[in-house]
Design a protein around this motif. Structure first.
Motif, PDB file in Angstrom:
ATOM      1  N   VAL A 192      -3.057   3.835  -2.961  1.00  0.00           N
ATOM      2  CA  VAL A 192      -2.927   2.856  -4.043  1.00  0.00           C
ATOM      3  C   VAL A 192      -2.378   1.543  -3.498  1.00  0.00           C
ATOM      4  CG1 VAL A 192      -1.627   2.313  -6.160  1.00  0.00           C
ATOM      5  CG2 VAL A 192      -2.626   4.576  -5.849  1.00  0.00           C
ATOM      6  N   PHE A 193      -2.910   0.437  -4.022  1.00  0.00           N
ATOM      7  CA  PHE A 193      -2.318  -0.872  -3.760  1.00  0.00           C
ATOM      8  C   PHE A 193      -1.515  -1.240  -5.000  1.00  0.00           C
ATOM      9  CE2 PHE A 193      -2.210  -5.539  -3.614  1.00  0.00           C
ATOM     10  CZ  PHE A 193      -1.716  -5.726  -2.331  1.00  0.00           C
ATOM     11  N   MET A 194      -0.205  -1.265  -4.849  1.00  0.00           N
ATOM     12  CA  MET A 194       0.683  -1.480  -5.991  1.00  0.00           C
ATOM     13  C   MET A 194       1.178  -2.925  -6.011  1.00  0.00           C
ATOM     14  SD  MET A 194       3.964   0.814  -7.139  1.00  0.00           S
ATOM     15  CE  MET A 194       5.006   0.270  -5.784  1.00  0.00           C
ATOM     16  N   CYS A 228       0.858  -1.186   0.000  1.00  0.00           N
ATOM     17  CA  CYS A 228       0.000   0.000   0.000  1.00  0.00           C
ATOM     18  C   CYS A 228       0.894   1.236   0.000  1.00  0.00           C
ATOM     19  CB  CYS A 228      -0.905   0.013   1.229  1.00  0.00           C
ATOM     20  SG  CYS A 228      -2.143  -1.313   1.246  1.00  0.00           S
ATOM     21  N   THR A 229       0.582   2.181  -0.841  1.00  0.00           N
ATOM     22  CA  THR A 229       1.345   3.421  -0.926  1.00  0.00           C
ATOM     23  C   THR A 229       0.389   4.577  -1.203  1.00  0.00           C
ATOM     24  OG1 THR A 229       3.173   4.535  -2.082  1.00  0.00           O
ATOM     25  CG2 THR A 229       1.782   3.088  -3.394  1.00  0.00           C
ATOM     26  N   SER A 230       0.882   5.796  -1.084  1.00  0.00           N
ATOM     27  CA  SER A 230       0.014   6.966  -1.302  1.00  0.00           C
ATOM     28  C   SER A 230       0.819   8.109  -1.886  1.00  0.00           C
ATOM     29  CB  SER A 230      -0.648   7.403   0.010  1.00  0.00           C
ATOM     30  OG  SER A 230       0.333   7.751   0.962  1.00  0.00           O
ATOM     31  N   GLY A 231       0.120   9.055  -2.465  1.00  0.00           N
ATOM     32  CA  GLY A 231       0.745  10.229  -3.058  1.00  0.00           C
ATOM     33  C   GLY A 231      -0.315  11.259  -3.392  1.00  0.00           C
ATOM     34  N   GLY A 232       0.130  12.413  -3.819  1.00  0.00           N
ATOM     35  CA  GLY A 232      -0.825  13.465  -4.160  1.00  0.00           C
ATOM     36  C   GLY A 232      -0.164  14.612  -4.888  1.00  0.00           C
ATOM     37  N   ILE A 233      -0.981  15.443  -5.551  1.00  0.00           N
ATOM     38  CA  ILE A 233      -0.493  16.602  -6.292  1.00  0.00           C
ATOM     39  C   ILE A 233      -1.499  17.743  -6.176  1.00  0.00           C
ATOM     40  CG2 ILE A 233       0.780  15.215  -8.002  1.00  0.00           C
ATOM     41  CD1 ILE A 233      -1.590  15.794  -9.925  1.00  0.00           C
ATOM     42  N   PRO A 234      -1.057  18.986  -6.407  1.00  0.00           N
ATOM     43  CA  PRO A 234      -2.017  20.097  -6.469  1.00  0.00           C
ATOM     44  C   PRO A 234      -2.831  20.006  -7.755  1.00  0.00           C
ATOM     45  CG  PRO A 234       0.193  20.871  -6.974  1.00  0.00           C
ATOM     46  CD  PRO A 234       0.339  19.466  -6.514  1.00  0.00           C
ATOM     47  N   VAL A 235      -4.106  20.338  -7.677  1.00  0.00           N
ATOM     48  CA  VAL A 235      -4.960  20.314  -8.869  1.00  0.00           C
ATOM     49  C   VAL A 235      -4.572  21.436  -9.824  1.00  0.00           C
ATOM     50  CG1 VAL A 235      -7.337  20.434  -9.699  1.00  0.00           C
ATOM     51  CG2 VAL A 235      -6.830  19.290  -7.528  1.00  0.00           C
ATOM     52  N   ASP A 236      -4.192  22.582  -9.280  1.00  0.00           N
ATOM     53  CA  ASP A 236      -3.766  23.729 -10.079  1.00  0.00           C
ATOM     54  C   ASP A 236      -2.256  23.651 -10.295  1.00  0.00           C
ATOM     55  OD1 ASP A 236      -3.361  26.106 -11.358  1.00  0.00           O
ATOM     56  OD2 ASP A 236      -4.016  27.383  -9.700  1.00  0.00           O
ATOM     57  N   THR A 237      -1.856  23.326 -11.511  1.00  0.00           N
ATOM     58  CA  THR A 237      -0.422  23.160 -11.808  1.00  0.00           C
ATOM     59  C   THR A 237       0.335  24.485 -11.841  1.00  0.00           C
ATOM     60  OG1 THR A 237      -0.922  23.185 -14.186  1.00  0.00           O
ATOM     61  CG2 THR A 237      -0.806  21.029 -13.097  1.00  0.00           C
ATOM     62  N   THR A 238      -0.382  25.616 -11.773  1.00  0.00           N
ATOM     63  CA  THR A 238       0.283  26.927 -11.790  1.00  0.00           C
ATOM     64  C   THR A 238       0.698  27.371 -10.386  1.00  0.00           C
ATOM     65  OG1 THR A 238      -1.800  28.145 -11.573  1.00  0.00           O
ATOM     66  CG2 THR A 238      -1.069  27.605 -13.805  1.00  0.00           C
TER      67      THR A 238
END
Length: 421
Positions: free
Chosen positions: A160-162, A88-98
């Motif tokens: 995520v389950f990788m 099991c792992t996790s991650g994330g990003i901003p929705v606004d790439t600017t």
């Protein structure tokens, strides 16, 4: 126009192939199936003799294709064993790439980048990612989203389950199929494919365990809240049962395998204890008379050990505190009489069943519904998994068109600005 999907299980003892046809109405029908011995081309689910495995694969696929009346050029194949791992792992990003922290609509591209960030971890040189299965999305610290598309947010996180597998094992499968004149459409984790074929939605949500009893090993997967949370493989399978019979009775393994398949059971439930079994004459050794009860006394301890090993691994490492769904047993070893009762005894629950597949139509001739048996769950599951994946893609595309009125989001915004001014 109908589409053809071919699922192939390359097992240690047997090769199984299932051919499915999806009609214009999206109805799935199984039109071909075959099963052949693997000719000792595999050990513990890994190809060790490409030539022997290739011959067995070609014969199996040819038999299924003749039954179906179609030419097969490529297949979806399953993989399992100790070299397959899950985490099991996790991650994330901003929705606004600017980086202006604007609250924007989450798109497919944003969703993909969030999953990529979760999978951006260091892997051993001989490992490749097989699946990245989303468990849950979180939008701006609000969890519980199964599908984030169309929602507004500043940040998107995902759990995520990788699943990873050996590059060497995958490459060997590719080479083996290539020599058999077949291409690979995709490689799936075998227990994941089996879950698609044998578990219903409620069982996946409540928390269920799928146990595949193979020849050299037993693979298991825990599913909770609709997604896998743990996979494992223990090095005990049906071949050890055969070895035990051969050793105790002093007979060749081939004869022990025959007796196991014809008369073996791992739990006496009726009057089988009095049923006589004749071990045929072998060379100068005369025929021997025994009973099913005596065979069960040999088989049951090994099968109990197998199931206890699986239970130990799952209880210790999966984090599953409560089982509200079912335990589903598949694979060739599941066909042995008494498996269900033995599993109930080890796990202390009545919620155990064999992983029989759904009815997708009768096969031609005497084959009937052979694909519905639990040992065909992997091959059928590959076909069902591909069909379900295609449906999800179509549903996602239709949902996007509905949100944007059948035009792209950019064109929709442009139209709004033109009306405003």
């Amino acid at each position: 126009m109908s589409r053809i999907i071919v699922g192939l299980e390359i097992g240690t003892s047997c090769i199984r192939c299932v051919i499915g046809q999806i009609g214009e109405d999206e109805h799935l029908q199984i039109i071909g199936a075959a099963k052949r011995p693997s000719n000792k081309g595999l050990q513990k689910g890994v190809i060790v003799n490409i030539s022997a495995a290739m011959t067995a694969i070609k014969e199996t696929v040819d038999e299924a294709s003749v039954m179906a009346g179609v030419d097969v050029h490529s297949v979806y194949v399953a993989i399992g064993g100790a070299h397959v791992e899950g985490r099991c792992t996790s991650g994330g990003i901003p929705v606004d790439t600017t980086n202006r922290n604007r609250r924007l609509e989450i798109s497919n591209e944003t969703k993909k980048h969030a999953i990529d960030s979760a999978c951006a971890i260091a892997l051993p040189m001989d490992k490749q990612i097989l699946h990245a299965i989303t468990q849950e999305y979180k939008i701006d610290d609000i969890s519980g989203y199964k599908e984030p598309l169309g929602n507004l947010g500043v940040r998107l996180d995902v759990s995520v389950f990788m699943v990873t597998a050996s590059k060497t094992a995958c490459a060997t499968i590719g080479e083996c199929l290539s020599r058999a004149g077949l291409g690979i459409d995709g490689i799936y984790l075998k227990t994941l494919a089996e879950a698609e074929a044998t578990l219903n939605t409620e069982e996946m949500e409540l928390g269920s365990i799928l146990i595949d009893i193979g020849a050299d090993s037993t693979d298991a997967m825990v599913i909770y809240n609709g997604s896998p949370i743990y996979i494992t493989s223990v090095p005990v399978g049906g071949n050890l049962v055969t070895s035990d019979i051969a050793q105790v009775k002093g007979i060749p393994r081939a004869v022990a395998e025959e007796i196991k398949v014809q008369y073996g059971c791992c739990w006496i439930e009726g009057n089988e204890d009095e049923e006589e079994v004749i071990i045929r004459e072998i060379g100068s050794r005369p025929a021997e008379l025994t009973t099913r009860y005596d065979l069960c006394a040999i088989i049951q301890p090994r099968m109990m050990e197998l199931m206890r090993m699986v239970r130990h691994e799952i209880v210790k490492h999966s984090g599953l505190k409560e089982l509200s769904g079912s335990i589903v047993v598949t694979g060739g070893g599941s066909l042995m009489p008494g498996v269900r009762t033995l599993t109930q005894n080890v796990w202390g629950t009545e919620s155990v069943r064999l992983g029989e597949c759904a009815d997708y139509g009768r096969l031609p001739g005497d084959a009937g519904f052979m694909y519905r048996k639990a040992d065909f769950a992997t091959a059928v599951g590959l076909v069902v998994s591909v069909k379900n994946s295609e449906n999800k893609v179509k549903k996602s595309a239709n949902s996007k068109r509905e949100r944007t009125g059948g035009v792209s989001l950019g064109d929709k915004i442009k139209e709004i600005w033109q009306k405003f001014f």
